[in-house]
Scaffold this motif. Structure first.
Motif, PDB file in Angstrom:
ATOM      1  N   PRO A  89      58.232  45.051  44.158  1.00  0.00           N
ATOM      2  CA  PRO A  89      57.430  45.944  43.318  1.00  0.00           C
ATOM      3  C   PRO A  89      57.690  47.409  43.650  1.00  0.00           C
ATOM      4  N   GLY A  90      57.846  48.214  42.629  1.00  0.00           N
ATOM      5  CA  GLY A  90      58.031  49.652  42.832  1.00  0.00           C
ATOM      6  C   GLY A  90      59.466  50.071  43.059  1.00  0.00           C
ATOM      7  N   LEU A 149      37.802  38.932  39.025  1.00  0.00           N
ATOM      8  CA  LEU A 149      37.797  38.162  37.774  1.00  0.00           C
ATOM      9  C   LEU A 149      38.830  38.758  36.820  1.00  0.00           C
ATOM     10  N   ALA A 150      39.724  37.945  36.346  1.00  0.00           N
ATOM     11  CA  ALA A 150      40.756  38.420  35.401  1.00  0.00           C
ATOM     12  C   ALA A 150      41.078  37.277  34.450  1.00  0.00           C
ATOM     13  N   PRO A 151      40.204  37.047  33.465  1.00  0.00           N
ATOM     14  CA  PRO A 151      40.402  35.892  32.581  1.00  0.00           C
ATOM     15  C   PRO A 151      41.742  35.892  31.865  1.00  0.00           C
ATOM     16  N   LYS A 152      42.253  37.087  31.552  1.00  0.00           N
ATOM     17  CA  LYS A 152      43.532  37.134  30.841  1.00  0.00           C
ATOM     18  C   LYS A 152      44.686  36.651  31.717  1.00  0.00           C
ATOM     19  N   GLU A 153      44.475  36.706  33.040  1.00  0.00           N
ATOM     20  CA  GLU A 153      45.526  36.201  33.953  1.00  0.00           C
ATOM     21  C   GLU A 153      45.192  34.800  34.448  1.00  0.00           C
ATOM     22  N   GLY A 154      44.117  34.245  33.944  1.00  0.00           N
ATOM     23  CA  GLY A 154      43.745  32.886  34.333  1.00  0.00           C
ATOM     24  C   GLY A 154      42.864  32.811  35.569  1.00  0.00           C
ATOM     25  N   PHE A 155      42.229  33.926  35.960  1.00  0.00           N
ATOM     26  CA  PHE A 155      41.325  33.899  37.110  1.00  0.00           C
ATOM     27  C   PHE A 155      39.884  34.059  36.641  1.00  0.00           C
ATOM     28  N   GLY A 156      39.149  32.990  36.720  1.00  0.00           N
ATOM     29  CA  GLY A 156      37.733  33.033  36.357  1.00  0.00           C
ATOM     30  C   GLY A 156      36.883  32.919  37.600  1.00  0.00           C
ATOM     31  N   GLU A 209      37.785  30.389  40.380  1.00  0.00           N
ATOM     32  CA  GLU A 209      38.976  30.661  41.205  1.00  0.00           C
ATOM     33  C   GLU A 209      38.670  31.633  42.339  1.00  0.00           C
ATOM     34  N   PRO A 213      34.887  50.178  41.467  1.00  0.00           N
ATOM     35  CA  PRO A 213      34.037  50.221  40.273  1.00  0.00           C
ATOM     36  C   PRO A 213      34.823  50.218  38.967  1.00  0.00           C
ATOM     37  N   THR A 214      35.804  49.341  38.865  1.00  0.00           N
ATOM     38  CA  THR A 214      36.523  49.134  37.603  1.00  0.00           C
ATOM     39  C   THR A 214      35.759  48.066  36.820  1.00  0.00           C
ATOM     40  N   LEU A 215      36.190  47.819  35.592  1.00  0.00           N
ATOM     41  CA  LEU A 215      35.510  46.795  34.793  1.00  0.00           C
ATOM     42  C   LEU A 215      35.552  45.446  35.517  1.00  0.00           C
ATOM     43  N   ALA A 216      36.740  45.063  36.008  1.00  0.00           N
ATOM     44  CA  ALA A 216      36.876  43.768  36.689  1.00  0.00           C
ATOM     45  C   ALA A 216      36.082  43.756  37.997  1.00  0.00           C
ATOM     46  N   LYS A 265      55.989  50.301  38.005  1.00  0.00           N
ATOM     47  CA  LYS A 265      56.342  50.924  39.281  1.00  0.00           C
ATOM     48  C   LYS A 265      55.078  51.162  40.109  1.00  0.00           C
ATOM     49  N   GLU A 266      55.106  52.202  40.947  1.00  0.00           N
ATOM     50  CA  GLU A 266      53.997  52.413  41.867  1.00  0.00           C
ATOM     51  C   GLU A 266      52.830  53.184  41.257  1.00  0.00           C
ATOM     52  N   ASP A 289      40.131  50.541  30.681  1.00  0.00           N
ATOM     53  CA  ASP A 289      39.688  49.149  30.761  1.00  0.00           C
ATOM     54  C   ASP A 289      39.655  48.530  29.362  1.00  0.00           C
ATOM     55  N   PHE A 300      31.830  39.983  29.558  1.00  0.00           N
ATOM     56  CA  PHE A 300      33.105  40.321  30.208  1.00  0.00           C
ATOM     57  C   PHE A 300      34.206  39.369  29.717  1.00  0.00           C
ATOM     58  N   TYR A 301      33.882  38.074  29.713  1.00  0.00           N
ATOM     59  CA  TYR A 301      34.862  37.097  29.235  1.00  0.00           C
ATOM     60  C   TYR A 301      35.139  37.299  27.747  1.00  0.00           C
ATOM     61  N   GLU A 337      42.552  40.135  24.223  1.00  0.00           N
ATOM     62  CA  GLU A 337      43.742  39.275  24.264  1.00  0.00           C
ATOM     63  C   GLU A 337      44.158  38.869  22.845  1.00  0.00           C
ATOM     64  N   ARG A 376      44.239  32.813  27.147  1.00  0.00           N
ATOM     65  CA  ARG A 376      43.928  32.358  28.508  1.00  0.00           C
ATOM     66  C   ARG A 376      42.446  32.523  28.846  1.00  0.00           C
ATOM     67  N   PHE A 416      37.375  30.233  29.931  1.00  0.00           N
ATOM     68  CA  PHE A 416      36.327  30.871  30.743  1.00  0.00           C
ATOM     69  C   PHE A 416      35.142  31.247  29.859  1.00  0.00           C
TER      70      PHE A 416
END
Lengths: 206, 252
Positions: free
Chosen positions: A20-21, A112-119, A122, A146-149, B16-17, B50, B89-90, B97, B237, B241
């Motif tokens: 990465p990067g 939590l990242a439902p779009k990546e499959g993490f509910g 998980e 303090p992001t949405l996720a 990238k970074e 977001d 949220f879901y 998506e 995906r 959920f």
């Protein structure tokens, strides 16, 4: 030009550019630098080989560790009544290096990242609950960004821990140090107002 | 060249970074823009990138390359409740998506305006399971694959008493054209589908809430979902959920 490189060098450039990067140009530069550093190549090679075998997750807090328990979990001078939940070992390190917290940690590794499959299933909350029970934790500090996720994950954890006899707190949120108010959005301002600190108590007498 | 557009943030991918590649839904359609330094910048974007944050995006066409540069963004509406209510949220992830995967053309003022008001309505009010069904119905209308409900898809006859719905045929069938896969619907259910497809302002949803509390209304929810997934030909995906949470009590 790369076509004239020996196959091993080409493979190294390809492997480095998958990090990465690092783009192909940076990978190219690093590979050419490494050619002249024989001892560095040897030690890097050994370390990379050992890495997956030696570094694993701490049995209790899921921080990186070479032993069954990480150095923080082995430290008995820490306050067992506080447990700080962080997203990843980098955030743990940031809090540790600030030297402001002396309790134990729990590393989620995911938000939590439902779009990546993490509910929520998980997140591995069962281990966290076991830890709270085992250590007789009195306060769980949610130190997620303090992001949405991050906030959604904090809310989920707070709801899950509702039925357990622990105080659940989360890091204050509002204007960062050095920021000018004119650049703050209304959610940040709202949080800053909600979490304002009292400089002097008392009532106004006119 | 600098220009500004109202936009919903649909997705962001780390590049990238320090950069993010942002996917935006604008009245001109879906666009991608590079937000330089957004992973590290504390001032320029903060929490504006977001899912489903509604922004005024300030974009620049680069002299070289085709990817637009997101120079800055002003908040037009930042949904707050998905931060506290897991279902929302879901749902917001699901909407983002679906919009990301299925938006191909520009949206007219009414269509884009509906999305803006819909997001605000959901954010400001307690969660209702009808929101998902309404989104799927309205988005299928906007995207041009809404079910045909006035006449038989196969023979163009107007059924009077008996209605059969075929997901694969894309609408209702008359008693003569029905096949093994078609589902019998009542006239109440057909009316409900028609009303949902015509909703222009999210406030109109409240009139339909009662209809969905009936058994026939519940059947429509699963029918709409099946129709929607069949025609977008892909399962988001975030859907499992969302489905695991819908029907359970609110968490926030």
């Amino acid at each position: 030009m790369e076509n004239f490189y020996p196959p091993t060098l080409k493979k190294l450039i390809k492997a480095l550019s998958s990090l990465p990067g690092l783009g192909e140009k940076s990978a190219h530069r690093l590979a050419l630098f490494l050619i002249s550093k024989v001892s560095l190549c040897e030690s890097l090679g050994d370390l990379l080989k050992e890495l997956p075998q030696r570094v694993k997750l701490c049995r209790i807090c899921r921080n990186f560790s070479e032993d069954d328990l990480c150095s923080i979990c082995q430290d008995i001078s820490r306050d067992p009544s506080q447990l700080c939940v962080v997203e990843n070992p980098m955030n743990l390190l940031q809090i540790e290096s600030a030297g402001i917290y002396k309790g134990y940690y729990y590393v989620l590794h995911y938000l939590l990242a439902p779009k990546e499959g993490f509910g929520h299933r998980e997140l591995g909350i069962d281990d966290l609950i076991d830890l709270i029970k085992e250590r007789s934790v009195r306060e769980v500090i949610l130190a997620l960004s303090p992001t949405l996720a991050g906030e959604a994950t904090s809310s989920y954890l707070a709801t899950t821990l509702e039925n357990y006899p622990v105080k659940v707190t989360k890091l204050a949120c509002g204007l960062p140090m050095g920021m000018e108010i004119q650049f703050a959005d209304y959610i940040t301002l709202k949080r800053a107002f909600m979490g304002r600190e009292v400089l002097k108590g008392g009532s106004y007498n006119g | 060249m600098l220009f500004s557009l109202p936009a919903f943030v649909l997705d962001k991918i780390k590049v990238k970074e320090i950069d993010y590649l942002i996917e935006l839904l604008t009245p001109r359609g879906k666009i991608k823009a590079l937000a330089k330094g957004a992973q590290k910048s504390r001032r320029r974007f903060v929490n504006l990138l977001d899912d489903l944050t509604f922004i005024r995006a300030h974009l620049r066409k680069p002299q070289r390359g085709r990817t637009l540069i997101l120079e800055g963004a002003d908040a037009l509406y930042i949904p707050e409740s998905p931060r506290y209510v897991l279902k929302k949220f879901y749902f917001f992830s699901y909407v983002a998506e679906v919009l990301s995967y299925t938006s191909f053309g520009p949206l007219n003022r009414e269509q884009f305006g509906f999305l803006v008001e819909f997001i605000k309505e959901i954010d400001r009010n307690p969660w209702e399971d009808i929101y998902k069904c309404l989104f799927e119905t309205r988005w299928s209308v906007i995207s041009g694959f809404a079910p045909l409900l006035d006449e038989c898809v196969k023979c163009q006859e107007r059924p009077r008493r008996l209605f059969y719905f075929s997901i694969s045929a894309g609408g209702i069938l008359c008693v003569n054209c029905k096949d093994d896969q078609s589902i019998r619907l009542s006239s109440f259910q057909i009316d409900l589908l028609k009303k949902m497809a015509k909703i222009e302002f999210p406030e109109e949803m409240s009139e339909l809430k009662e209809s969905f509390s009936r058994e026939e209304g519940l059947q429509i929810k699963s029918l709409v979902e099946a129709f929607f997934l069949y025609h977008i030909d892909w399962e988001p995906r975030s859907l499992p959920f969302l489905k695991s949470e819908v029907g359970s009590p609110d968490n926030g």
